[in-house]
Each structure stands twice: as structure tokens, then as C-alpha cells.
Scaffold this active site. Structure first.
Site, short mmCIF file in Angstrom:
data_model
loop_
_atom_site.label_atom_id
_atom_site.label_comp_id
_atom_site.label_asym_id
_atom_site.label_seq_id
_atom_site.Cartn_x
_atom_site.Cartn_y
_atom_site.Cartn_z
N HIS A 168 13.73 13.41 21.58
CA HIS A 168 13.62 12.25 22.48
C HIS A 168 14.56 11.12 22.09
O HIS A 168 14.34 9.97 22.45
CB HIS A 168 12.17 11.76 22.53
CG HIS A 168 11.25 12.81 23.06
ND1 HIS A 168 11.23 13.22 24.37
CD2 HIS A 168 10.33 13.58 22.43
CE1 HIS A 168 10.35 14.17 24.54
NE2 HIS A 168 9.78 14.42 23.36
N LYS A 172 10.48 4.16 0.23
CA LYS A 172 10.88 4.14 -1.19
C LYS A 172 12.40 4.13 -1.29
O LYS A 172 12.99 3.36 -2.04
CB LYS A 172 10.36 5.37 -1.95
CG LYS A 172 8.92 5.38 -2.38
CD LYS A 172 8.55 4.42 -3.46
CE LYS A 172 8.17 3.08 -2.99
NZ LYS A 172 7.06 2.69 -2.32
N GLU A 199 6.46 6.93 3.79
CA GLU A 199 6.49 6.36 2.45
C GLU A 199 7.75 6.79 1.70
O GLU A 199 8.39 6.00 1.01
CB GLU A 199 5.22 6.78 1.68
CG GLU A 199 5.15 6.33 0.24
CD GLU A 199 5.21 4.82 0.03
OE1 GLU A 199 5.16 4.06 1.02
OE2 GLU A 199 5.34 4.40 -1.13
N LYS A 246 6.97 -8.33 -4.98
CA LYS A 246 5.88 -7.41 -5.26
C LYS A 246 4.65 -7.76 -4.43
O LYS A 246 3.94 -6.89 -3.94
CB LYS A 246 5.54 -7.49 -6.76
CG LYS A 246 4.43 -6.57 -7.20
CD LYS A 246 4.90 -5.14 -7.20
CE LYS A 246 3.82 -4.16 -7.54
NZ LYS A 246 4.18 -2.81 -7.06
N TRP A 288 10.51 -18.16 -5.01
CA TRP A 288 11.02 -17.26 -3.99
C TRP A 288 11.18 -18.16 -2.78
O TRP A 288 10.20 -18.58 -2.19
CB TRP A 288 10.00 -16.16 -3.75
CG TRP A 288 10.50 -14.92 -3.09
CD1 TRP A 288 11.16 -13.89 -3.69
CD2 TRP A 288 10.34 -14.56 -1.72
NE1 TRP A 288 11.43 -12.92 -2.76
CE2 TRP A 288 10.95 -13.29 -1.56
CE3 TRP A 288 9.78 -15.17 -0.60
CZ2 TRP A 288 10.99 -12.63 -0.33
CZ3 TRP A 288 9.81 -14.52 0.60
CH2 TRP A 288 10.40 -13.26 0.73
N CYS A 304 6.53 -16.29 -5.60
CA CYS A 304 6.53 -17.31 -6.64
C CYS A 304 5.49 -17.02 -7.72
O CYS A 304 4.42 -16.48 -7.45
CB CYS A 304 6.20 -18.66 -6.04
SG CYS A 304 7.26 -19.10 -4.67
N ARG A 352 7.58 -9.92 -9.68
CA ARG A 352 7.07 -10.36 -8.38
C ARG A 352 8.20 -10.68 -7.40
O ARG A 352 7.97 -10.77 -6.21
CB ARG A 352 6.21 -11.61 -8.56
CG ARG A 352 4.93 -11.38 -9.36
CD ARG A 352 4.26 -12.69 -9.68
NE ARG A 352 3.80 -13.38 -8.50
CZ ARG A 352 2.56 -13.33 -8.03
NH1 ARG A 352 1.67 -12.62 -8.67
NH2 ARG A 352 2.21 -13.99 -6.95
N ASN A 390 2.72 -22.79 -5.64
CA ASN A 390 2.85 -21.56 -4.83
C ASN A 390 2.15 -21.85 -3.50
O ASN A 390 1.06 -22.44 -3.50
CB ASN A 390 2.15 -20.37 -5.49
CG ASN A 390 2.94 -19.82 -6.65
OD1 ASN A 390 4.04 -20.31 -6.95
ND2 ASN A 390 2.38 -18.81 -7.31
N GLY A 391 2.72 -21.37 -2.41
CA GLY A 391 2.11 -21.59 -1.10
C GLY A 391 3.04 -22.40 -0.22
O GLY A 391 4.23 -22.57 -0.53
N GLU A 416 14.08 0.81 0.10
CA GLU A 416 13.84 -0.45 -0.62
C GLU A 416 14.57 -0.52 -1.95
O GLU A 416 14.99 -1.60 -2.35
CB GLU A 416 12.35 -0.81 -0.73
CG GLU A 416 11.45 0.14 -1.43
CD GLU A 416 9.97 -0.27 -1.38
OE1 GLU A 416 9.62 -1.40 -0.98
OE2 GLU A 416 9.14 0.57 -1.75
#
Ligand code: G6P
Length: 612
Positions: free
Chosen positions: A507, A488, A484, A607, A76, A2, A27, A102-103, A491
Site C-alpha cells: 500500500h 532502537k 521497538e 532519558k 535541557w 534537567c 538524563r 526543573n519544570g 535513536e
């Protein structure tokens, strides 16, 4: 996650609010809204599910809402699905108060039931609406908005950054904060609140960071901050050094692409101030050489890509320091009853400095007595302020959800710190120290060389964008780098992908390899190159198509086996991941581009993850 913006000024608020929201789009959000106080119409609000463009259309670019005082929000969803009704701002039943949040309000159910018993009718499923209805309830009782805000803050539990406007207060915006970031900005045409500095960078560089428990009253000409008993607090005004253009696309198709290209400069800016006369300098470093010798444990704690920086440092720091280094996901660390004492150094890595799990891990480490060091990109962020010491990465604002330049600057800063500590401990020779340091200084140039080969990644992406699953394999530093690279890819392209330590193939994972499976084989770590080659042969024998990343000096050998090879310049092994990651970022980018994905705002991702 948010985003909040608020404006109290001398010109129309709505276009400024919409502009600020657009700058926080990165974000991640699923709905948005603004509320403005008009002299003629009282409070007016418009909210809409989906992208901000809809809100622009609904309000004709803000022209439909007139008035110089307003608040805006990108949501969000946590409590209640993303729809128009659950979007913020929320308005009290009597229509006189609007609030963005927010929260999470943890005791919202209990308060909601009480208010319903009092006859209040709720319009949404959100926890946030409880705050505005409760505020209206207290306001009716006491007749003072500030007093009512104080009562709400005492009554609710959880985390919040609030922006509040009231029809009865034509000039003032009220803000409050606990465990969710909020800054106050001084602009020429008015003053601001924002959850993210990028929202207001165009209008001001002079900001105040609100602390937990503080309340602020913002008008066009003043900003006053109080504690919860309404005692005024003297606050420091900070200058933001970020360049406005750094937070703008500047002709590039995507922020992610622009940020990939900015990496050489970002690492140069991170390295340069810390090297003087052939030595690494960290002024007033929190640990003395004596304390360093007594350290029993080093934890590196982070989430997402920042955790992957830690995964690399586990290998490099143990080589440099000859000390055990543990890398923990922040979300696990905080609940793991960690073995922390006063001889522990806990390093928290976070681009935003606001990730909730990383913040909680930092507090847990502090509570248990550890010395804490934060590696953060956003100056003045919560983690930066709470750690015993902060060392900043100088990546500038990173807008794309998928991190690239922040990751690279974290990695190089950790290399510098590792080298610095290795020197203090005498666990590396003076000669090696000098060799690595000199090579660190060559990295921006070598990174540029990697970036000049965009075409290779682009071509390979055009051949491979249709896979359903892609595997990354590597050993040691290559494995950590693969984590990483794989993140990338998944996502932003939504292709299933995993990174495996090559030695683990036999294995289990090898059962997934079938004719045509794409395996990205990482062979930049020379010490284990032959082993890496054996693994390539192994997957080839099962029909895999192999795209290999190696260094220039090993290219010829790799080309004999792999179907395609991309090479990066050779550098000291400890630094090799800083270069090896570049083709992986580019490959992920071009694959996502071919698949028509929303690269800068991948689905379901944010983000900065400020909820658990
Ligand atoms: C999100 C971002 C990642 C980032 C992670 C940790 O998942 O999309 O890019 O690595 O959060 O964020 P931080 O701000 O703590 O580095």
C-alpha cells in the site's frame, strides 16, 4: 532532562555536586552549572554550555569553589538556547540568592514584565530566572527567606522542583516541589536534594519523596518538610534497594551494552517474586475476579519504548483475555476525550515513572473514574505513587537513554499480568497457563543463549552501518517488536528507519525499496511465517538486501531466501518477542558503535521526558 542536586554538609560541596551531576548525565542535558556558598566569597557560581567536562575544567574539579553548601544543575533547554548564560543556577541581581529549577514557569512573561517595571535587570532568556528575581524581590520586602519562598510559590504557575541557597543563610538549603520530582537524602557527611536517586546513591540510601506543594529546609544535620502554610509534615524515610554498582559502567564501554547484558538477570528478578508453587501471585491485586468480568475496556498507555510494550500486549492480552485492549500514546490519550468510565482499567507503563505525558494521562484516566495500574521501574516515582496500584519492574537503574532492560522487564511483567488475568477470567485453559508459565521461567536462560551470539549482530552491523535508511517488516507480534527494533536503531545510530506491518507494504512502502535497500524481516511469529516469507520474496524481487530474524526451528527455511539470518531459541509465541528483540538491540548498538555515535547520550534525547 534537567537534573538537580543540592548538598548541605560538613565537607566541600562542589566535588559532590559535580559527581552527582555526572551521575545524572544520562538524563540528557545541554549545559550545566553549580553554585556554592563560601564563608569568604559569598555565593560563587560557574556554568557552562556543553558537556560536564567543561565545568570540571572551569572549576578545577570543584576546587575553585569552596564551601559546604551548594546546588547544581544539568539543563535541557526549553526557554532560551543552550548557552552559559541560560544555564542554571540563576543568581538574583543582587548576587545573594542562587536557584536551580526543573519544570516550566508558565506565567513567567507576566512576572518578568512586572519586575522589569520595578527596575530588575534580567541576565538570561529563561523562565527560571523569573523565580530567583521574584524571590529576591520578596526577600527584600519581608527579610525572611522562607516567607519569600512561600510567596513565590503562590505567585508562579506551572511545574517546579527548586533548590535554593542564599548568601545570608550559611547552613540551609531550601527545596520545593510541584509536578517535578525531588527527593531528599540523609547522608553521613551531610544531606541532599536530588531530582534523581542515582545522583546520590553513592552517599545515601535513605530518602524522603517530596510531594507536590511541599517545602523543605535541609541542613547538614536535619531535614524539615512543611506544607505551603509552613506547618511541619512528618515524612516517611524510604530505603533505596538499588545496588550502587548497577548505576556504574563497571568496565563496559557503554551503559547500553552493560544493560543489554543485564537483561536475563533483570527479568529473573522481575519474575521470581511473582511465581509461587506453579502459580502467579499478585498480592492484593486491584481488581477482583468479579470486577474483572465487568471491565468494559482496558487501556495501555505509555510513551516511547513503553508504548511498544503496549503494542505487543494488544496482541497477547487479547489472546489471553478475549477482551478489547486499546494501546494509546500518552500524549494522545490525554487530549482525546477517551471513553473511560469506572469499568475501565487504565495501565500506565513507565520506566522512570516521571514522564509528563504519561503522568497527565494517568490523572485524566483517574479523573474519569478508571481503575489505574502503574508498571514502573523507579520506586517511589510520581506515577508509582499516584496510581491505584503499582507493580514494579526490577530492572535496577537504567542509565543509557535507549532503554533495553527496562523494556524487557516491562514486557515480561505484562506477560505475567496477562496470564494472571486470563486465568482469573478462565479465558485460557489451565494447561496453557502452565505451559506459558513454565516457559516464562526458562526465559532468562534463553535470553542468555541469544546474548551469547553477540558476534552475529556485530558482524552484520559492520556490513550495514552505512545505510541511510533501514526498514523493519513483520506481522502481528513481529510487527510490534519491529517498532521497538526500529526505534532502537534510529535513536542511537541516527539512521532513518521505520517499522511496517508487512501486509501494508503493497500500500505504499514498497515504492521505497530499491536495489541495496536493507530490510530487516522479522519472522519469529510461526502462525504467520509463510506470509512473512512471501513478503521477504517480494522485497528481494525489488533488489532489497534482507537480514532476517527468526527462531531456530524456522532458520533453515528462512536461510533459503534471506541474505543473512539470525535465529533465537523457540519459545511460546506469546513470549517470542522477549527473545527476538535481543538481536535487534545488539544490531542497533553495534551499528551506532561503527558510526562513532555517542551511544549512551544520543543527540536531542533525554532519558526521562518531564516536559510536554
Ligand atoms: C524517553 C526514553 C525512552 C522511554 C520513553 C518513555 O523517550 O528515551 O527510552 O521509552 O522516554 O519513558 P518512561 O520513563 O515513561 O518509560
Amino acid at each position: 532532562m534537567c537534573g538537580i542536586i543540592g548538598f548541605a554538609g560538613r565537607e566541600e560541596a562542589a566535588p559532590i555536586l559535580l559527581d552527582g551531576l555526572a551521575r545524572m548525565e544520562y538524563r540528557g542535558y545541554d549545559s550545566a552549572g553549580i553554585a556554592v556558598r563560601s564563608n569568604q566569597w559569598g555565593l560563587q557560581a560557574k556554568k557552562s554550555r556543553g558537556r560536564l567536562e567543561r565545568l570540571y575544567e572551569l572549576t578545577h574539579g570543584g576546587k575553585d569553589l569552596d564551601g559546604p553548601l551548594g546546588i547544581g544543575h544539568t539543563r535541557w533547554a526549553t526557554h532560551g538556547e543552550p548557552n552559559d548564560c541560560n544555564a542554571h543556577p540563576h543568581i538574583s541581581e543582587d548576587g545573594r540568592i542562587a536557584l536551580v529549577h526543573n519544570g516550566i514557569i508558565e506565567n513567567y512573561m507576566e512576572i518578568k514584565e512586572k519586575l522589569i517595571r520595578e527596575g530588575v535587570r534580567f541576565a538570561s532568556e529563561t523562565d527560571t530566572e523569573v523565580a530567583v528575581q521574584l524571590l529576591a524581590y520578596y526577600y527584600k520586602q519581608c527579610g525572611s527567606m522562607l516567607e519569600a519562598v512561600g510567596k513565590v510559590l503562590h505567585r508562579i504557575e506551572g511545574s517546579y522542583a527548586f533548590g535554593i541557597i542564599c548568601a545570608d543563610y550559611p547552613n540551609a538549603l531550601i527545596a520545593a516541589r510541584k509536578d517535578s520530582p525531588l527527593i531528599l537524602g540523609f547522608g553521613e557527611k551531610g544531606n541532599f536534594i536530588a531530582s534523581d536517586v542515582t545522583a546520590i546513591l553513592k552517599y545515601t540510601r535513605d530518602v524522603i519523596y517530596m510531594e507536590d506543594g511541599e517545602i523543605a529546609v535541609i541542613t547538614a544535620d536535619s531535614i524539615d518538610v512543611f506544607d505551603q502554610e509552613f506547618t511541619p509534615i512528618e515524612k516517611k524515610v524510604n530505603k533505596i534497594e538499588w545496588d550502587v554498582s548497577a548505576a556504574e559502567k563497571g568496565g563496559y564501554a557503554h551503559f547500553m551494552f552493560k544493560e543489554i547484558l543485564e537483561q536475563p538477570e533483570a527479568i529473573r528478578k522481575t519474575i521470581a517474586p511473582r511465581i509461587r508453587d506453579g502459580k502467579i501471585i499478585f498480592d492484593n491485586f486491584l481488581i477482583t475476579p468479579e470486577e474483572l468480568k465487568n471491565l468494559s475496556r482496558i487501556y495501555i498507555i505509555a510513551c516511547g519504548s513503553a508504548y511498544h510494550v503496549g503494542a505487543i500486549c494488544k496482541y497477547t492480552w487479547e489472546k489471553l483475555l478475549r477482551r478489547p485492549v486499546e494501546v494509546c500514546l500518552a500524549s494522545e490519550f490525554r487530549y482525546s476525550d477517551p471513553l473511560v468510565d469506572k469499568n475501565t482499567l487504565a495501565i500506565i507503563i513507565s520506566q522512570s515513572g516521571e514522564t509528563l505525558d504519561s503522568m497527565a494521562a494517568l490523572r485524566e484516566a483517574k479523573r474519569l473514574g478508571a481503575r489505574t495500574l502503574a508498571i514502573v521501574n523507579v520506586v517511589g516515582s510520581s506515577i508509582a505513587r499516584e496510581a491505584d496500584q503499582v507493580l514494579y519492574t526490577w530492572a535496577g537503574p537504567e542509565i543509557a537513554v535507549a532503554t533495553t532492560k527496562a523494556y524487557s522487564t516491562q514486557l515480561i511483567l505484562m506477560d505475567l499480568i496477562g496470564l494472571y488475568l486470563g486465568d482469573l477470567l478462565n479465558t485460557i485453559s489451565k494447561e496453557d497457563y502452565q505451559i506459558i508459565l513454565r516457559q516464562i521461567e526458562t526465559l532468562p536462560e534463553k535470553m542468555r543463549a541469544c546474548l551469547s551470539k553477540l558476534d552475529d549482530a556485530q558482524y552484520l552491523a559492520s556490513r550495514h552501518f552505512n545505510h541511510n535508511s533501514i526498514f523493519f517488516i513483520g506481522r502481528n507480534l513481529d510487527y510490534a517488536m519491529g517498532l521497538e527494533g526500529s526505534l532502537k536503531l534510529k535513536e542511537i545510530s541516527y539512521i532513518h528507519s521505520e517499522a511496517y506491518a508487512s501486509g501494508e507494504l503493497k500500500h505504499g512502502t514498497i515504492s521505497l525499496i530499491e536495489p541495496g535497500t536493507l530490510v530487516i524481516a522479522l519472522g519469529t511469529y510461526h502462525a504467520l511465517f509463510d506470509k512473512a516469507m512471501s513478503n521477504v520474496v517480494e522485497v528481494k524481487a525489488r533488489g532489497a538486501e534482507v537480514l532476517a530474524i527468526t527462531t531456530e526451528s524456522y532458520r533453515e527455511r528462512m536461510e533459503k531466501i534471506a541474505d543473512d539470518t539470525i535465529s533465537v531459541p523457540d519459545v511460546h509465541p506469546i513470549l517470542q518477542p522477549s527473545l527476538g528483540i535481543i538481536p535487534l538491540q545488539l544490531f542497533a548498538y553495534y551499528v551506532a558503535l561503527q558510526r562513532g555515535c555517542d551511544i549512551d547520550k544520543p543527540r536531542n534525547l533525554a532519558k526521562s521526558v518531564t516536559v510536554e
